[in-house]
Design a protein around this motif. Structure first.
Motif, PDB file in Angstrom:
ATOM      1  N   ARG A 222       0.932  -1.076  -0.195  1.00 53.93           N
ATOM      2  CA  ARG A 222       0.376   0.006  -0.100  1.00 53.93           C
ATOM      3  C   ARG A 222       0.834   1.105   0.139  1.00 53.93           C
ATOM      4  NH1 ARG A 222      -5.623  -0.771   3.831  1.00 53.93           N
ATOM      5  NH2 ARG A 222      -5.908  -2.916   2.612  1.00 53.93           N
ATOM      6  N   LEU A 223       0.069   2.133  -0.028  1.00 49.81           N
ATOM      7  CA  LEU A 223       0.364   3.077   0.269  1.00 49.81           C
ATOM      8  C   LEU A 223       0.645   4.596   0.914  1.00 49.81           C
ATOM      9  CD1 LEU A 223       2.711   5.860  -1.889  1.00 49.81           C
ATOM     10  CD2 LEU A 223       0.813   6.668  -2.514  1.00 49.81           C
ATOM     11  N   PHE A 224       1.220   5.409   1.907  1.00 53.60           N
ATOM     12  CA  PHE A 224       0.618   6.033   2.867  1.00 53.60           C
ATOM     13  C   PHE A 224       1.005   7.332   2.184  1.00 53.60           C
ATOM     14  CE2 PHE A 224       1.679   7.636   6.771  1.00 53.60           C
ATOM     15  CZ  PHE A 224       0.074   7.769   7.539  1.00 53.60           C
ATOM     16  N   LYS A 225      -0.047   7.746   2.447  1.00 55.08           N
ATOM     17  CA  LYS A 225       0.396   9.147   1.937  1.00 55.08           C
ATOM     18  C   LYS A 225       1.031  10.049   2.390  1.00 55.08           C
ATOM     19  CE  LYS A 225      -2.979   8.977  -2.366  1.00 55.08           C
ATOM     20  NZ  LYS A 225      -4.580   9.247  -3.488  1.00 55.08           N
ATOM     21  N   PRO A 226       0.927  10.074   3.352  1.00 56.73           N
ATOM     22  CA  PRO A 226       1.320  11.524   4.077  1.00 56.73           C
ATOM     23  C   PRO A 226       2.353  11.207   3.862  1.00 56.73           C
ATOM     24  CG  PRO A 226      -0.507  10.783   5.699  1.00 56.73           C
ATOM     25  CD  PRO A 226      -0.513   9.769   4.081  1.00 56.73           C
ATOM     26  N   THR A 227       3.284  10.296   4.268  1.00 58.73           N
ATOM     27  CA  THR A 227       4.418  10.138   4.105  1.00 58.73           C
ATOM     28  C   THR A 227       5.736  10.323   3.293  1.00 58.73           C
ATOM     29  OG1 THR A 227       4.735   8.050   5.384  1.00 58.73           O
ATOM     30  CG2 THR A 227       5.452  10.224   7.082  1.00 58.73           C
ATOM     31  N   LYS A 228       4.236   9.652   1.612  1.00 59.62           N
ATOM     32  CA  LYS A 228       4.972   8.630   0.352  1.00 59.62           C
ATOM     33  C   LYS A 228       5.609   7.682   1.256  1.00 59.62           C
ATOM     34  CE  LYS A 228       5.107  13.078  -2.566  1.00 59.62           C
ATOM     35  NZ  LYS A 228       4.256  13.836  -1.336  1.00 59.62           N
ATOM     36  N   SER A 229       4.949   6.835   2.063  1.00 56.99           N
ATOM     37  CA  SER A 229       6.054   5.287   1.976  1.00 56.99           C
ATOM     38  C   SER A 229       4.774   4.225   1.518  1.00 56.99           C
ATOM     39  CB  SER A 229       6.077   5.535   3.792  1.00 56.99           C
ATOM     40  OG  SER A 229       7.022   6.697   4.483  1.00 56.99           O
ATOM     41  N   LEU A 230       5.838   3.546   1.210  1.00 52.47           N
ATOM     42  CA  LEU A 230       5.343   2.210   1.170  1.00 52.47           C
ATOM     43  C   LEU A 230       5.245   1.777   2.127  1.00 52.47           C
ATOM     44  CD1 LEU A 230       7.453   1.144  -1.879  1.00 52.47           C
ATOM     45  CD2 LEU A 230       5.055   2.229  -2.295  1.00 52.47           C
ATOM     46  N   VAL A 231       3.819   0.397   2.469  1.00 53.30           N
ATOM     47  CA  VAL A 231       3.708  -0.219   3.823  1.00 53.30           C
ATOM     48  C   VAL A 231       3.667  -1.917   3.196  1.00 53.30           C
ATOM     49  CG1 VAL A 231       2.105  -0.384   5.590  1.00 53.30           C
ATOM     50  CG2 VAL A 231       2.034   1.747   4.349  1.00 53.30           C
ATOM     51  N   PHE A 232       4.775  -1.628   4.148  1.00 54.75           N
ATOM     52  CA  PHE A 232       4.405  -3.425   3.562  1.00 54.75           C
ATOM     53  C   PHE A 232       3.340  -4.177   4.326  1.00 54.75           C
ATOM     54  CE2 PHE A 232       8.209  -1.525   1.566  1.00 54.75           C
ATOM     55  CZ  PHE A 232       7.934  -2.645   0.285  1.00 54.75           C
ATOM     56  N   PRO A 233       2.639  -4.746   5.187  1.00 58.81           N
ATOM     57  CA  PRO A 233       2.224  -6.176   5.955  1.00 58.81           C
ATOM     58  C   PRO A 233       2.798  -6.828   6.034  1.00 58.81           C
ATOM     59  CG  PRO A 233       0.622  -5.907   3.655  1.00 58.81           C
ATOM     60  CD  PRO A 233       2.258  -5.288   3.350  1.00 58.81           C
ATOM     61  N   TRP A 234       2.454  -7.000   7.720  1.00 55.70           N
ATOM     62  CA  TRP A 234       2.871  -7.852   8.495  1.00 55.70           C
ATOM     63  C   TRP A 234       1.619  -8.894   8.642  1.00 55.70           C
ATOM     64  CZ3 TRP A 234       4.687  -8.512  14.132  1.00 55.70           C
ATOM     65  CH2 TRP A 234       4.990  -9.406  14.265  1.00 55.70           C
ATOM     66  N   PHE A 235       1.699 -10.055   7.860  1.00 58.14           N
ATOM     67  CA  PHE A 235       0.157 -10.936   8.329  1.00 58.14           C
ATOM     68  C   PHE A 235       0.945 -12.096   9.038  1.00 58.14           C
ATOM     69  CE2 PHE A 235      -1.376  -8.576   4.256  1.00 58.14           C
ATOM     70  CZ  PHE A 235      -2.656  -8.098   5.321  1.00 58.14           C
ATOM     71  N   GLY A 236       0.284 -12.270  10.511  1.00 54.49           N
ATOM     72  CA  GLY A 236       1.161 -13.578  11.492  1.00 54.49           C
ATOM     73  C   GLY A 236       0.010 -14.099  12.229  1.00 54.49           C
ATOM     74  N   GLY A 237       0.487 -15.459  12.653  1.00 54.73           N
ATOM     75  CA  GLY A 237      -0.628 -15.743  13.503  1.00 54.73           C
ATOM     76  C   GLY A 237      -1.217 -17.117  13.038  1.00 54.73           C
ATOM     77  N   PRO A 238      -1.814 -18.031  14.253  1.00 52.47           N
ATOM     78  CA  PRO A 238      -3.368 -18.514  13.602  1.00 52.47           C
ATOM     79  C   PRO A 238      -3.781 -18.056  12.428  1.00 52.47           C
ATOM     80  CG  PRO A 238      -2.635 -19.280  15.310  1.00 52.47           C
ATOM     81  CD  PRO A 238      -1.987 -17.725  15.412  1.00 52.47           C
ATOM     82  N   ASP A 239      -4.644 -16.616  13.034  1.00 54.36           N
ATOM     83  CA  ASP A 239      -5.633 -16.576  12.287  1.00 54.36           C
ATOM     84  C   ASP A 239      -4.530 -15.219  11.088  1.00 54.36           C
ATOM     85  OD1 ASP A 239      -4.831 -14.471  13.449  1.00 54.36           O
ATOM     86  OD2 ASP A 239      -6.477 -14.190  14.727  1.00 54.36           O
ATOM     87  N   SER A 240      -3.576 -15.355  10.397  1.00 64.13           N
ATOM     88  CA  SER A 240      -3.210 -14.511   9.655  1.00 64.13           C
ATOM     89  C   SER A 240      -3.441 -12.677   9.887  1.00 64.13           C
ATOM     90  CB  SER A 240      -3.540 -14.774   8.313  1.00 64.13           C
ATOM     91  OG  SER A 240      -2.806 -16.346   7.734  1.00 64.13           O
ATOM     92  N   SER A 241      -4.052 -12.365  10.789  1.00 60.33           N
ATOM     93  CA  SER A 241      -3.984 -11.389  11.614  1.00 60.33           C
ATOM     94  C   SER A 241      -3.049 -10.429  11.152  1.00 60.33           C
ATOM     95  CB  SER A 241      -5.291 -11.237  12.258  1.00 60.33           C
ATOM     96  OG  SER A 241      -3.179 -11.837  13.586  1.00 60.33           O
ATOM     97  N   LEU A 242      -2.919  -8.442  11.012  1.00 57.88           N
ATOM     98  CA  LEU A 242      -2.151  -8.072  11.359  1.00 57.88           C
ATOM     99  C   LEU A 242      -1.702  -7.414  12.035  1.00 57.88           C
ATOM    100  CD1 LEU A 242      -1.360  -5.938   8.564  1.00 57.88           C
ATOM    101  CD2 LEU A 242      -2.943  -3.820  10.043  1.00 57.88           C
ATOM    102  N   LYS A 243      -0.570  -8.406  11.691  1.00 61.57           N
ATOM    103  CA  LYS A 243       0.526  -7.891  13.240  1.00 61.57           C
ATOM    104  C   LYS A 243       1.472  -7.096  13.297  1.00 61.57           C
ATOM    105  CE  LYS A 243       0.203 -12.020  15.060  1.00 61.57           C
ATOM    106  NZ  LYS A 243      -1.052 -12.075  15.847  1.00 61.57           N
ATOM    107  N   GLY A 244       1.428  -6.009  12.148  1.00 59.82           N
ATOM    108  CA  GLY A 244       2.261  -4.990  11.899  1.00 59.82           C
ATOM    109  C   GLY A 244       2.317  -4.508  10.493  1.00 59.82           C
ATOM    110  N   VAL A 245       3.363  -3.295  10.642  1.00 60.95           N
ATOM    111  CA  VAL A 245       3.708  -2.444   9.330  1.00 60.95           C
ATOM    112  C   VAL A 245       5.178  -2.202   8.819  1.00 60.95           C
ATOM    113  CG1 VAL A 245       0.921  -2.066   8.251  1.00 60.95           C
ATOM    114  CG2 VAL A 245       2.916  -0.598  10.398  1.00 60.95           C
TER     115      VAL A 245
END
Ligand SMILES: Nc1ncnc2c1ncn2[C@@H]1O[C@H](COP(=O)(O)OP(=O)(O)OP(=O)(O)O)[C@@H](O)[C@H]1O
Length: 712
Positions: A222-245
């Motif tokens: 994804r793109l985080f417009k305020p800082t013009k940064s690319l966002v890479f998700p960290w999905f983890g755990g048995p439920d593959s939930s969003l753990k971090g970015v």
């Protein structure tokens, strides 16, 4: 009620002795708590702390992050011990690459999907159940198995190991991090949804023009417009939930290069993402391990192979990630395009199991994956041409020639990490290299600890993973000195700035052994070994060697003991590819004489072991009472030795070279003292210089010529 009371009683014990255990709720059953308590009572204190328990100021408590502190068993567990124990309990196991796999004891047998989902690290005995995310130490799992056996149960509740309630501060911090992750993720937009023109601009900025929208979509970038940064998700755990970015920003330099900056939520110490992992199939047997998310995109797009990126690139491979890589029969490490990545890939392949690893050797035709994609290279071919990590004990030059070429064509990188604050050290030593042993000495109270602390901090700030063994002064005092050097100011008078600097300092890859006073060399070496495995430590500082002497048999000649200890550190440095800096008190000190190599060592054998010998010379001058000189009397890398003056800045506890022109660096040709003293060349001629005069000559601005003595 009794449970809570009991638990409250055991909480502090658990908190100190089994921090990894302490993440879940509700509370453990009585018998388990009792068993744990018994064992914990007999456990040694922890030997390592993450380096951010900083000095307190009157009203503040220390911040000691129990969760990232590390347990080290007194007698390190071996793979044979683990196997024997499992066999004695009749627990079937699979012998994996870096872990043993057993059936999870935290899942009801009838509900087990992947029956062998509990992984026990072969080196440390630490375990992780991938399906329940329960983790703990080797002692912890033994406790659980004992409880199961005693109560004739065939599984335990995943909550059995709980018992510690977080402090309000910790809970708030964790919750606010989670909110921050959600906030960033929900306010960023899939890069593929960004208007075409804007997306093109972003791709150009990040130099990822060749990455297709399909790839970006597949990996959820994804793109985080305020800082013009690319966002890479960290999905983890048995439920593959969003753990971090992870947020990646890019800045182009004048010479058309791009500098990437990254930030993670949660902080990098607990950011255990393997980017790309959710896309790996259960049956995939091959993976390409890269040093960045962008490289993983490139590999995946160009080859279709499964690829995952390490959360902190070539700087470390946390063992907690090893279970996720167990399924692969072949792992190709393609961590980057420089010598540092190459060295890291060799070290990581030991953790992963040499036999399944192959390494992409950096070179002109093998840049990092994203660059290879941009240059239209055949990434599949590069991966195919990777070389097996397992090597035989005897090799021919044919196998070495690429390595030799790599060294010749990358002399700057081979010379090691450069100091930012000590250009004179760079000029003489060329850099800080892995696998070397540096011996550092100086008169009592001359500022050895203060100086070496800044030298190590400088490297640590450049990503050298550092472990301190400070046996003389306690860690709080040492951390206070380092923080002052880091902030370049006394924070006593600027307490309002404390949190600002402490937050930055916390991010450094810095660890401390919690030993104090006399120590047994074996315990220290075991701790070092362990920390290299866990934190990919590249630099260990031992302050000082005398604190290991007391435990050895001094009926034997004192210098023989010293030689033995230096020999042990030498072996460790070589075998672990880790730089060891050893502070030693000089053997003899005469006020009016400078120290020399012979002041340190008991025998010539010991001086042979060190790659570098550094001496902090103290010449008290009425005009400059704080002035010292640093003399390098041995440099195995290229032989350059020399001496340069250092001024002490009391306000920041730092050292700096006096203003240029007045005192210049002088270099002299290396000649061991046992071969005729301080041999050096001045204007092409060899001259003998008496020790007493070295400092004076060094301070006189003069022209020195000859290969080893070019003045810079
Ligand atoms: N160049 C200097 N001039 C004056 N004071 C200094 C200098 N360097 C360090 N100090 C101060 O001297 C004290 C002792 O320094 P430090 O502990 O670094 O010395 P040391 O050589 O490691 O001591 P020891 O021999 O006891 O191990 C500290 O308070 C430090 O701030």
């Amino acid at each position: 009620m009794w449970r809570n009371l009991l638990l409250r009683g055991t909480t502090c014990l658990l908190q100190v002795a089994a921090p990894r255990f302490l993440h879940q709720r509700p509370f453990p059953p009585f018998s388990c708590v009792r068993l744990l308590t018994q064992r914990l009572l007999h456990r040694p204190p922890q030997f390592l702390d993450k380096g951010y328990f900083l000095a307190h100021s009157g009203t503040r408590a220390y911040k000691n992050d129990a969760k990232s502190a590390l347990e080290i068993p007194t007698t390190p567990v071996t793979i044979t011990d683990i196997k024997q124990y499992l066999r004695s309990k009749e627990i079937p196991f699979h012998d994996g690459h870096s872990c043993l796999h057993i059936q999870s004891i935290f899942i009801n047998p009838s509900d087990r999907k992947d029956s062998y989902c509990l992984f026990i690290d072969k080196t440390t005995g630490q375990f992780l159940c991938k399906d329940t995310m329960v983790e703990g130490s080797w002692e912890d799992i033994q406790d659980c198995l004992e409880v199961m056996q005693k109560q004739e149960q065939d599984f335990l509740s995943p909550h059995v190991l709980l018992g510690y309630s977080e402090s309000m501060e910790e809970q708030e911090e964790r919750e606010s991090e989670l909110r921050e992750v959600q906030r960033i993720w929900s306010s960023s937009v899939p890069l593929t949804d960004v208007p075409e023109e804007e997306a093109l601009l972003v791709k150009t900025m990040f130099q990822i023009s060749k990455v297709s929208n399909a790839t970006l979509k597949k990996f959820g970038v994804r793109l985080f417009k305020p800082t013009k940064s690319l966002v890479f998700p960290w999905f983890g755990g048995p439920d593959s939930s969003l753990k971090g970015v992870k947020l990646l920003s890019a800045q182009s330099t004048d010479n058309n290069k791009v500098i990437y900056k990254e930030a993670t939520v949660p902080k990098c110490n607990s950011f255990h993402s393997l980017f790309g992992l959710p896309l790996v199939g259960r049956m995939d047997a091959e993976v390409v391990l890269t040093g960045s998310e962008l490289d993983t995109l490139a590999v995946s797009q160009a080859t279709g192979l499964p690829s995952v990126a390490l959360p902190r690139g070539a700087s470390c491979l946390p063992p907690i990630l090893l279970p996720y890589l167990e399924q692969f029969k072949r792992v190709t490490l393609w961590l980057g395009d420089d010598i540092r990545s190459w060295e890291a890939s060799k070290i990581f392949s030991r953790k992963l199991g040499l036999r399944r690893c192959s390494l992409v050797r950096p070179g002109e035709y093998r840049p990092c994956p994203m660059e290879a994609l941009a240059q239209g290279k055949n990434l599949g071919q590069i991966i195919k041409s990777s070389i097996p990590a397992a090597h035989k004990s005897i090799v021919s030059f044919k196998q070495l020639r690429e390595d030799v070429y790599g060294e010749l064509s990358n002399t700057e990188q081979v010379a090691g990490v450069k100091w930012a604050r000590f250009p004179e050290l760079n000029r003489i030593l060329k850099g800080h290299r892995k696998g070397e042993l540096t011996v550092f000495t100086g008169p009592t109270g001359s500022g050895k600890t203060t100086f070496i602390s800044e030298v190590a901090l400088d490297l640590c700030m450049q990503g050298v993973n550092t472990l301190w063994g400070s046996f003389e002064i306690n860690n709080v005092r040492l951390a206070k000195v380092m923080l002052t050097q880091f902030a370049m100011q006394r924070l006593e008078n600027n307490l309002e700035q404390y949190d600002f600097w402490a937050d930055k300092f916390e991010e450094l890859p810095l660890y401390f052994m919690t030993f104090h006073g006399q120590q047994n060399i074996k315990a220290v070496l075991d701790t070092m070994q362990h920390s290299v495995y866990l934190y990919d430590i590249n630099h260990v500082i031992i302050d000082n060697l005398q604190f290991m002497m007391g435990q050895e048999n001094l009926a034997v000649d004192k210098f023989a003991v010293q030689d033995h200890i230096i020999g042990a550190f030498r072996k460790f440095a070589t075998n672990s590819s880790c730089h060891v800096t050893l502070v030693i008190h000089p053997r003899k000190e005469e006020d009016d004489r400078d120290l020399q190599t012979a002041s340190i060592f008991g025998s010539a054998k010991a001086s042979q072991e060190a790659d570098n010998v550094l001496i902090l010379q103290e010449k008290k001058l009425a005009t400059c009472p704080g002035r010292r000189s640093l003399q390098i009397t041995k440099n195995r890398f290229d032989g350059d030795v020399g001496i340069f003056p250092l001024d002490f800045l009391k306000s920041s506890l730092t050292f700096e070279a006096p203003i240029q022109g007045k005192h210049k660096l002088r270099k002299v040709a290396f000649k061991p003292e046992n071969e005729g003293g301080e041999g050096m060349k001045v204007e092409g001629k060899k001259v003998e210089v008496k020790k007493e005069k070295v400092a004076k000559i060094a301070k006189a601005p003069r022209t020195v010529t000859g290969k080893e003595s070019v003045q810079k």
